[in-house]
Design a protein around this motif. Structure first.
Motif, PDB file in Angstrom:
ATOM      1  N   GLN A  57      -4.679  -1.786  -5.115  1.00 28.18           N
ATOM      2  CA  GLN A  57      -4.867  -3.111  -4.500  1.00 28.18           C
ATOM      3  C   GLN A  57      -4.070  -4.170  -5.249  1.00 28.18           C
ATOM      4  OE1 GLN A  57      -9.196  -3.489  -4.437  1.00 28.18           O
ATOM      5  NE2 GLN A  57      -9.206  -3.224  -2.206  1.00 28.18           N
ATOM      6  N   ALA A  58      -4.096  -4.101  -6.581  1.00 30.74           N
ATOM      7  CA  ALA A  58      -3.330  -5.062  -7.376  1.00 30.74           C
ATOM      8  C   ALA A  58      -1.832  -4.886  -7.141  1.00 30.74           C
ATOM      9  CB  ALA A  58      -3.659  -4.895  -8.860  1.00 30.74           C
ATOM     10  N   ALA A  59      -1.383  -3.624  -7.018  1.00 30.39           N
ATOM     11  CA  ALA A  59       0.037  -3.368  -6.763  1.00 30.39           C
ATOM     12  C   ALA A  59       0.453  -3.905  -5.401  1.00 30.39           C
ATOM     13  CB  ALA A  59       0.310  -1.864  -6.841  1.00 30.39           C
ATOM     14  N   LEU A  60      -0.403  -3.701  -4.391  1.00 31.74           N
ATOM     15  CA  LEU A  60      -0.106  -4.208  -3.049  1.00 31.74           C
ATOM     16  C   LEU A  60      -0.034  -5.729  -3.060  1.00 31.74           C
ATOM     17  CD1 LEU A  60       0.281  -3.443  -0.048  1.00 31.74           C
ATOM     18  CD2 LEU A  60      -2.204  -3.673   0.226  1.00 31.74           C
ATOM     19  N   GLN A  61      -0.968  -6.339  -3.772  1.00 30.67           N
ATOM     20  CA  GLN A  61      -0.987  -7.798  -3.851  1.00 30.67           C
ATOM     21  C   GLN A  61       0.236  -8.341  -4.566  1.00 30.67           C
ATOM     22  OE1 GLN A  61      -4.871  -9.944  -4.210  1.00 30.67           O
ATOM     23  NE2 GLN A  61      -4.071 -10.542  -6.198  1.00 30.67           N
ATOM     24  N   ALA A  62       0.740  -7.600  -5.551  1.00 36.36           N
ATOM     25  CA  ALA A  62       1.954  -8.030  -6.258  1.00 36.36           C
ATOM     26  C   ALA A  62       3.213  -7.731  -5.459  1.00 36.36           C
ATOM     27  CB  ALA A  62       2.028  -7.329  -7.622  1.00 36.36           C
ATOM     28  N   ALA A  63       3.183  -6.656  -4.653  1.00 39.88           N
ATOM     29  CA  ALA A  63       4.383  -6.235  -3.926  1.00 39.88           C
ATOM     30  C   ALA A  63       4.671  -7.102  -2.705  1.00 39.88           C
ATOM     31  CB  ALA A  63       4.238  -4.774  -3.499  1.00 39.88           C
TER      32      ALA A  63
END
Length: 419
Positions: A57-63
């Motif tokens: 989720q954090a990666a998606l939010q950063a991507a």
């Protein structure tokens, strides 16, 4: 021969061999390979966070903001204009998105933020296309101008106490989030820590639970960009002015108009990335919120060879690295050195044995050995190195991918009608 057929030949240019392009099947194979690699890292090191729901989720939010900035860069550069001003256009998007959401609600705020970025794109188009200002100078000027403009707007809107940030958005002022029904039942599978199965459950939960509708919109825009630019006459004309504007002009195309289209759409995409930062990643506008994501978006676009599918992979890579350094980064990044070293050594063998590219192969081999040396000699990665991980990733990936890249032929070159 029809005009569209001639334009197709113009935009084809001296392209890289077709086998090097990232087809849908190749992208799916890469994704599957990365998932298996992460599962092996999880199994060997016990680093749960590499495939956990929270990390994904954090990666998606950063991507997402990186991907939207990269998508903006793709539209501009496919029209032949280098848009270094993406960072400034994202800044405008953060302020106008937050202000619009506070004043009129989340959906109007979304449109206002997109319009703010589009205004930045229009300014860049006016300078570069109409007046012939150097693309880099214009982009840097917009990036320097945007923080001052938003600081001034904040001061006159929220007073001196709010000169660097806005009031916090209330729940009814943010874009809704959605979840795929039933997907949360995979939580039990994730907790079992079974090889690949639990990792897949964590990835699916991270991608499909509590997802902002802006994220869904971003995915649709990546698909839509591919459809418009590579499957419509409008997209063919945009790409033609980025490859050979004189040839496009000879076929009756208004080159200036299509360059304007590309750059204004570019600013709108970057503005949407700014809205995401101000209303989804957080619930407040803050000075310095973009944190260089406009530049990383450009790097993702270059990594993706100026194509939407590759851009999405690049944004995911940089977003994942950024997310890990924010979440117990030392442990997770230390574990990932196993996978990074393996990939670099495999790349070195491929470049040396198959392509006989000894420079790239040698560099990849040295970096791969360095990754394993670091893994076996330290238990935790130093904090400074963890914080620099996203930027180091950008530099390494671009350096190793440089041999296969092909930018639009007229990208960044001045154009004058009849010249």
């Amino acid at each position: 021969m029809s005009t569209d057929a001639i334009l197709s030949e113009v935009t084809a240019g001296p392209a890289a061999p077709r086998k090097r392009r990232l087809s849908t099947a190749r992208i799916l194979l890469i994704v599957a390979g990365v998932l298996i690699g992460l599962s092996l890292v999880h199994l060997l090191t016990g680093a749960d966070d590499v495939t956990s729901q929270g990390a994904i989720q954090a990666a998606l939010q950063a991507a997402v903001p990186i991907g939207l900035a990269g998508l903006g860069g793709l539209w501009a550069e496919r029209a032949g204009v280098v848009n270094i001003g993406l960072e400034g256009q994202m800044i405008l998007g953060t302020w106008f998105g937050a202000w619009g959401s506070l004043q009129f609600g989340p959906w109007i705020g979304l449109l206002v933020g997109i319009a703010g970025g589009a205004i930045g794109g229009l300014l860049h188009a006016l300078a570069t296309v109409t007046f012939g200002v150097d693309h880099i100078i214009s982009g840097v000027a917009i990036t320097l101008l945007a923080p001052g403009v938003t600081r001034y707007l904040s001061f006159i809107t929220w007073g001196s106490a709010g000169a660097t940030q806005s009031p916090a958005l209330q729940p009814d002022q943010t874009i809704p989030r959605v979840s795929v029904p039933g997907i949360d039942h995979l939580a039990g599978l994730e907790k079992h820590h079974w090889f690949l199965i639990s990792d897949l459950a964590g990835v699916l939960r991270g991608l499909l639970v509590d997802v902002s509708l802006v994220t869904v919109l971003a995915v649709l825009l990546i698909i839509g960009t591919w459809l418009v630019l590579w499957r419509t006459g409008f997209g063919l004309r945009v790409r033609s002015v980025g490859e050979d504007p004189q040839a496009a002009e000879s076929l009756g195309i208004n080159v200036y108009k299509y360059k304007y289209y590309g750059v204004v759409i570019s600013g709108a995409m970057a503005g949407l990335g700014g809205v995401y930062l101000a209303t989804v990643s957080s619930v407040i506008f803050r000075e310095g919120q973009t944190g260089g994501r406009g530049y990383i978006g450009l790097a993702a676009m270059i990594f993706g060879n100026w194509r939407p599918g590759g851009l999405a992979l690049g944004a995911s890579l940089f977003g994942y690295t950024d997310a890990l350094q924010l979440r117990r980064g030392s442990e997770s990044l230390h574990a990932l050195l196993i996978l990074v070293g393996l990939l670099l050594l495999a790349l070195a063998a491929w470049e040396i044995l198959r392509r006989r590219n000894y420079i790239v192969g040698g560099a990849a081999g040295v970096l791969g050995i360095a990754a394993y040396v670091l893994f076996f000699t330290v238990d935790t990665i130093p904090t400074a190195l963890v914080q620099a991980a996203p930027y180091i990733t950008v530099l390494v990936v671009l350096a190793l991918a440089a041999q296969r890249l092909r930018m639009p032929a007229a990208d960044g070159k001045p154009y004058r009608r009849g010249g």
